[in-house]
Design a protein around this motif. Sequence first.
Motif, short mmCIF file in Angstrom:
data_model
loop_
_atom_site.label_atom_id
_atom_site.label_comp_id
_atom_site.label_asym_id
_atom_site.label_seq_id
_atom_site.Cartn_x
_atom_site.Cartn_y
_atom_site.Cartn_z
N THR A 1 -61.99 -109.00 8.80
CA THR A 1 -61.58 -107.61 9.04
C THR A 1 -60.71 -107.51 10.29
O THR A 1 -59.63 -106.89 10.26
N GLU B 1 -62.49 -112.52 20.64
CA GLU B 1 -63.49 -113.17 19.77
C GLU B 1 -64.40 -114.01 20.66
O GLU B 1 -63.93 -114.81 21.46
N ARG C 1 -64.79 -120.11 12.94
CA ARG C 1 -66.13 -120.32 12.41
C ARG C 1 -66.19 -121.51 11.45
O ARG C 1 -65.28 -121.72 10.65
N GLY D 1 -66.03 -116.68 -1.84
CA GLY D 1 -64.85 -116.14 -2.51
C GLY D 1 -64.56 -114.72 -2.07
O GLY D 1 -65.34 -114.10 -1.36
N GLN E 1 -64.71 -118.65 2.86
CA GLN E 1 -64.35 -117.79 4.00
C GLN E 1 -63.63 -118.56 5.11
O GLN E 1 -62.74 -118.01 5.76
N VAL F 1 -67.05 -109.54 24.33
CA VAL F 1 -67.12 -108.17 24.85
C VAL F 1 -68.58 -107.87 25.19
O VAL F 1 -69.47 -108.06 24.37
N ASP G 1 -68.06 -105.35 8.21
CA ASP G 1 -69.52 -105.39 8.25
C ASP G 1 -70.10 -104.51 9.35
O ASP G 1 -71.26 -104.10 9.27
N ALA H 1 -68.14 -107.55 0.01
CA ALA H 1 -68.07 -107.11 1.40
C ALA H 1 -66.69 -107.35 2.02
O ALA H 1 -66.16 -106.49 2.74
N ILE H 2 -66.10 -108.50 1.76
CA ILE H 2 -64.81 -108.81 2.40
C ILE H 2 -63.73 -107.86 1.88
O ILE H 2 -62.89 -107.36 2.63
C1 LIG Z 1 -74.00 -116.76 3.06
C2 LIG Z 1 -73.07 -115.61 2.89
C3 LIG Z 1 -72.31 -115.53 1.75
C4 LIG Z 1 -71.42 -114.47 1.59
N1 LIG Z 1 -70.67 -114.43 0.45
C5 LIG Z 1 -69.73 -113.47 0.32
C6 LIG Z 1 -68.82 -113.48 -0.78
O1 LIG Z 1 -68.86 -114.38 -1.65
N2 LIG Z 1 -67.87 -112.52 -0.85
C7 LIG Z 1 -67.78 -111.52 0.09
O2 LIG Z 1 -66.91 -110.65 -0.04
N3 LIG Z 1 -68.60 -111.50 1.15
C8 LIG Z 1 -69.57 -112.44 1.30
N4 LIG Z 1 -70.37 -112.46 2.40
C9 LIG Z 1 -70.17 -111.41 3.43
C10 LIG Z 1 -68.98 -111.76 4.33
O3 LIG Z 1 -69.20 -113.02 4.93
C11 LIG Z 1 -68.84 -110.67 5.39
O4 LIG Z 1 -68.72 -109.44 4.72
C12 LIG Z 1 -67.62 -110.88 6.28
O5 LIG Z 1 -67.76 -111.99 7.13
C13 LIG Z 1 -67.41 -109.63 7.15
O6 LIG Z 1 -66.25 -109.80 7.89
P1 LIG Z 1 -66.07 -109.03 9.28
O7 LIG Z 1 -64.78 -109.50 9.82
O8 LIG Z 1 -66.28 -107.57 9.08
O9 LIG Z 1 -67.29 -109.53 10.19
P2 LIG Z 1 -67.65 -111.03 10.61
O10 LIG Z 1 -67.10 -112.00 9.66
O11 LIG Z 1 -69.11 -111.03 10.88
O12 LIG Z 1 -66.85 -111.23 11.96
C14 LIG Z 1 -67.28 -110.61 13.15
C15 LIG Z 1 -66.69 -111.41 14.30
O13 LIG Z 1 -66.96 -110.69 15.50
C16 LIG Z 1 -67.32 -111.63 16.51
N5 LIG Z 1 -68.09 -110.89 17.51
C17 LIG Z 1 -69.30 -110.28 17.37
N6 LIG Z 1 -69.67 -109.69 18.51
C18 LIG Z 1 -68.68 -109.92 19.41
C19 LIG Z 1 -68.49 -109.56 20.77
N7 LIG Z 1 -69.40 -108.83 21.43
N8 LIG Z 1 -67.36 -109.96 21.39
C20 LIG Z 1 -66.42 -110.68 20.74
N9 LIG Z 1 -66.56 -111.08 19.44
C21 LIG Z 1 -67.67 -110.68 18.79
C22 LIG Z 1 -68.15 -112.65 15.76
O14 LIG Z 1 -68.22 -113.87 16.45
C23 LIG Z 1 -67.36 -112.77 14.46
O15 LIG Z 1 -66.36 -113.77 14.52
C24 LIG Z 1 -71.30 -113.48 2.59
C25 LIG Z 1 -72.07 -113.56 3.76
C26 LIG Z 1 -72.96 -114.62 3.90
C27 LIG Z 1 -73.77 -114.69 5.16
#
Ligand SMILES: Cc1cc2nc3c(=O)[nH]c(=O)nc-3n(C[C@H](O)[C@H](O)[C@H](O)COP(=O)(O)OP(=O)(O)OC[C@H]3O[C@@H](n4cnc5c(N)ncnc54)[C@H](O)[C@@H]3O)c2cc1C
Length: 509
Positions: free
Chosen positions: A14, A33, A39, A46, A101, A125, A296, A307-308
């Motif tokens: 995101t 980050e 990661r 997917g 991912q 942060v 998320d 979710a993605i």
């Molecule tokens: C095992 C598993 C399987 C999954 N399979 C699927 C799938 O097949 N398809 C799908 O669509 N989704 C899937 N998901 C969900 C998907 O991984 C998440 O929806 C996605 O990672 C969300 O992206 P995001 O960028 O919103 O948050 P995140 O990927 O969680 O990224 C948040 C980032 O913020 C950083 N961060 C947090 N706090 C701080 C801070 N205070 N300061 C600086 N950085 C910070 C973290 O280190 C991280 O890098 C799965 C999840 C899991 C656990």
Amino acid sequence: MLDTDVIIVGAGPTGLMLANELRLAGVRPLVLERHPHRRDTPKAGGVGGQILELLRYRGLLERFEAACPGPAPAPRFPFGGVHLDFTQLADPPMHALPLPQQHLERLLDERAAELEVDVLRGHEVTGISQDEAAVIVDVRGPDGLYQVSARYLVGCDGARSRVRDWAGIGFPGTVYPEVNRLAQVTLPGPVTVLGNGDLDIPGYGTIRAGFTRTDRGLFGLGSSPGATSVSLYTIEDESTEYDDDVPMTLSELQDSIHRVLGAHLPLAGSTRLSRFTFKARQAERYRAGRTMVAGDAAHLFPATGVAINAGMLDAVNLAWKLAADLHGWAPAGLLDTYHDERHLAGARTMLHAQAQVALRRGHDVAAEALREVFTELLADEQPLRRMGALVAGTDIRYPMPGTGHHPLTGTFAPDLTLHTDQGTTSVAHLMHPARPILLDLADREDLHETARDWRRRVDIHTAKTDDRPADSLLIRPDAHIAWAATIDEPADSAAPALREALSSWFGTP
Ligand SMILES: Cc1cc2nc3c(=O)[nH]c(=O)nc-3n(C[C@H](O)[C@H](O)[C@H](O)COP(=O)(O)OP(=O)(O)OC[C@H]3O[C@@H](n4cnc5c(N)ncnc54)[C@H](O)[C@@H]3O)c2cc1C
């Protein structure tokens, strides 16, 4: 003097997508980050849904497809223990890419580098404060503590978002006491995959391919005859809350299989080990003052594979609105439409995700009957298409101001083939720079003339298309249609309506 325009917390899918879209819109964000490197814990296997179409509209889909280790697009999609099987349809209502991912984040990161986005890794942060003019962010970096200020802050910091908490945004919902473990494992010599896909374990017997339900949960085995690597899946009722970033171990998987099946399955190694729990939570507000949440941090759905899509589409929706505000031409209330539109889309995703929980979790005869009825329904084309559109998020129609709209208003713009004086092009191609477009499909001088006042913000294109759906389409940078002129709509109603739509989305000229 502020240090930057927008700070993005988190370089997940995101945060990176938001940064890239902001760059296209002429804004230079700063991404912070906490992890020093990209990661490597396996998460999503997917990505599917409307975001793939959007990536195509940015000219990026081909490189995402090329990075998939498996066949793309994936023809089947999980839906609450049942499957949406699109193999029969020539034009499936949704696509999915088997793009892990880590690859997705690498590609988004590479794109960020091309667009010269500042991504600072190893910068956590630790606090925020905001007033009417700015947001001040406390950061712990490799060289110690520092502060940075910006006009806006977006928390893309994942499920345990601290930005969301600091901004005082509630995150109501439910945690299902259920743990899913997913693995791709290699088998030691004595364990063999039989011709029908079952596993033969010396001293134990066989384990069936496919899904096995027991009193303790669900076990899944995906295999092909003679293979030395198989995919394994368990679901157990368990109330432990795991951190998604803490990896699962091989022995944790073996213990889970033992609890569910009563079998000890010897394993040689693994190429993927992951665990996830299902939560159903949605932020009460996606904006609090100068702080927004996305991905998320804004929503957690109790279903796989969605979710993605939702998070990256939040980013696309938010970027151009933030940019409009920063460039000084955003009409009043534009930034608040981010919450209105994306909260609605999130609630729609939550609706089918919760329905999937009901389908998947029941172990009694009634639940079996529900799954059977769903399987029967999804064998028919119309319900399959309807469900595919719901899961993909392509059936979303954002609410638009005013009344009496063309049926396309608020929907994702169709990819029309366009014939122009310079040759053939398409809506997808015109959307690459992520700029608003007035697409004139009937050579309407009245509409051209009206839009000319906005030409520094809105590109005007004249083209012919077969079966034109409207005389003209006003398309926002997120590819949603802000306004459309019905065929042969008289100038005295079309031109004022276009002027009103241009003002309400793209400000006073
Ligand atoms: C095992 C598993 C399987 C999954 N399979 C699927 C799938 O097949 N398809 C799908 O669509 N989704 C899937 N998901 C969900 C998907 O991984 C998440 O929806 C996605 O990672 C969300 O992206 P995001 O960028 O919103 O948050 P995140 O990927 O969680 O990224 C948040 C980032 O913020 C950083 N961060 C947090 N706090 C701080 C801070 N205070 N300061 C600086 N950085 C910070 C973290 O280190 C991280 O890098 C799965 C999840 C899991 C656990």
